[in-house]
Scaffold this motif. Structure first.
Motif, PDB file in Angstrom:
ATOM      1  N   GLU A 112       0.654  -1.129  -0.129  1.00 40.51           N
ATOM      2  CA  GLU A 112       0.045  -0.113   0.061  1.00 40.51           C
ATOM      3  C   GLU A 112       0.853   1.355   0.048  1.00 40.51           C
ATOM      4  N   THR A 113       2.126   1.148  -0.136  1.00 40.10           N
ATOM      5  CA  THR A 113       3.108   2.485  -0.090  1.00 40.10           C
ATOM      6  C   THR A 113       2.714   3.043  -1.317  1.00 40.10           C
ATOM      7  N   PRO A 114       2.689   4.674  -1.225  1.00 36.20           N
ATOM      8  CA  PRO A 114       2.558   5.182  -2.183  1.00 36.20           C
ATOM      9  C   PRO A 114       3.627   5.238  -3.327  1.00 36.20           C
ATOM     10  N   VAL A 115       3.500   5.235  -4.485  1.00 42.80           N
ATOM     11  CA  VAL A 115       4.423   5.212  -5.616  1.00 42.80           C
ATOM     12  C   VAL A 115       5.452   6.162  -5.387  1.00 42.80           C
ATOM     13  N   SER A 116       4.934   7.459  -5.209  1.00 44.97           N
ATOM     14  CA  SER A 116       6.066   8.530  -4.872  1.00 44.97           C
ATOM     15  C   SER A 116       6.934   8.073  -3.819  1.00 44.97           C
ATOM     16  N   ASN A 117       6.902   7.308  -2.890  1.00 44.53           N
ATOM     17  CA  ASN A 117       7.924   7.048  -1.814  1.00 44.53           C
ATOM     18  C   ASN A 117       8.884   5.779  -2.583  1.00 44.53           C
ATOM     19  N   ILE A 118       8.159   5.107  -3.472  1.00 46.44           N
ATOM     20  CA  ILE A 118       9.119   4.239  -4.088  1.00 46.44           C
ATOM     21  C   ILE A 118      10.068   5.041  -5.204  1.00 46.44           C
ATOM     22  N   ILE A 119       9.747   6.132  -5.588  1.00 46.03           N
ATOM     23  CA  ILE A 119      10.171   6.977  -6.625  1.00 46.03           C
ATOM     24  C   ILE A 119      11.538   7.524  -6.011  1.00 46.03           C
ATOM     25  N   VAL A 120      11.218   7.766  -4.667  1.00 43.36           N
ATOM     26  CA  VAL A 120      12.253   8.532  -3.782  1.00 43.36           C
ATOM     27  C   VAL A 120      13.584   7.622  -3.692  1.00 43.36           C
ATOM     28  N   ALA A 121      13.209   6.216  -3.563  1.00 49.16           N
ATOM     29  CA  ALA A 121      14.240   5.295  -3.219  1.00 49.16           C
ATOM     30  C   ALA A 121      14.994   4.901  -4.610  1.00 49.16           C
ATOM     31  N   VAL A 122      14.176   5.116  -5.627  1.00 50.34           N
ATOM     32  CA  VAL A 122      14.732   4.779  -6.988  1.00 50.34           C
ATOM     33  C   VAL A 122      15.997   5.931  -7.225  1.00 50.34           C
ATOM     34  N   GLU A 123      15.353   7.311  -7.118  1.00 52.79           N
ATOM     35  CA  GLU A 123      16.470   8.503  -7.143  1.00 52.79           C
ATOM     36  C   GLU A 123      17.447   8.283  -6.282  1.00 52.79           C
ATOM     37  N   ALA A 124      17.397   7.866  -5.268  1.00 49.66           N
ATOM     38  CA  ALA A 124      18.520   7.694  -4.443  1.00 49.66           C
ATOM     39  C   ALA A 124      19.698   6.663  -4.824  1.00 49.66           C
ATOM     40  N   ALA A 125      18.902   5.612  -5.466  1.00 47.89           N
ATOM     41  CA  ALA A 125      20.081   4.737  -5.938  1.00 47.89           C
ATOM     42  C   ALA A 125      20.725   5.282  -7.585  1.00 47.89           C
ATOM     43  N   LEU A 126      19.849   6.142  -7.992  1.00 44.54           N
ATOM     44  CA  LEU A 126      20.331   6.824  -8.993  1.00 44.54           C
ATOM     45  C   LEU A 126      21.550   7.997  -8.891  1.00 44.54           C
ATOM     46  N   ARG A 127      21.353   8.478  -7.714  1.00 48.48           N
ATOM     47  CA  ARG A 127      21.998   9.701  -7.233  1.00 48.48           C
ATOM     48  C   ARG A 127      23.795   9.378  -7.508  1.00 48.48           C
ATOM     49  N   GLY A 128      24.135  10.288  -8.199  1.00 48.75           N
ATOM     50  CA  GLY A 128      25.689  10.125  -8.695  1.00 48.75           C
ATOM     51  C   GLY A 128      26.247   9.408  -9.769  1.00 48.75           C
TER      52      GLY A 128
END
Length: 138
Positions: A112-128
């Motif tokens: 039930e986690t909002p997709v926006s929270n998942i996007i934050v995790a993906v963005e963190a993985a891509l950082r750098g």
């Protein structure tokens, strides 16, 4: 720094929930959503410009066998594990999750986690990561 498109694998949860989350992630990044079975059966090559793959952990383990995960799935930037409340993972799924966890790319979310929270995790993985970074798969 310009980040390249993500290579995401979405696993776990019920098929409908998993498909919906993977489709929303793919839509957000403008990437193709590919079923793991299509990749594993060789029906769909992986795009070099990023992708979102969805599949059940037990399917990924069953196809890979004892030697580990197939290269196409082994080089994800992030693996999103959608957990259903009260459902346990089988032995095969636990092995797949352990592999991703050891690589440091596994992140778990309740369904039930909002997709926006998942996007934050993906963005963190891509950082750098930049477009100049060499691809990490053969």
């Amino acid at each position: 720094m310009v980040a390249t498109a993500p290579r995401v694998v979405v696993i776990g949860a019920q098929e409908g929930v998993r498909l919906a989350r993977a489709a929303r992630l793919a839509g957000h990044y403008g990437l193709p959503r590919i079923a793991a079975v299509d990749v594993l059966a060789g029906r769909q090559p992986l795009p070099v410009d990023g992708y979102v793959i969805d599949g059940a952990p037990r399917l990924l383990d069953r196809v890979a066998g004892v030697g580990g995960l197939l290269p196409a799935l082994a080089f994800a930037d992030i693996v999103v594990h959608l957990r259903d409340a009260g459902s346990g993972e089988g032995q095969e799924a636990t092995r797949v999750l352990g592999y991703y966890e050891a690589r440091g790319v596994l992140v778990g979310f309740r369904t039930e986690t909002p997709v926006s929270n998942i996007i934050v995790a993906v963005e963190a993985a891509l950082r750098g990561r930049t477009a100049a970074d060499p691809p990490r798969w053969p």
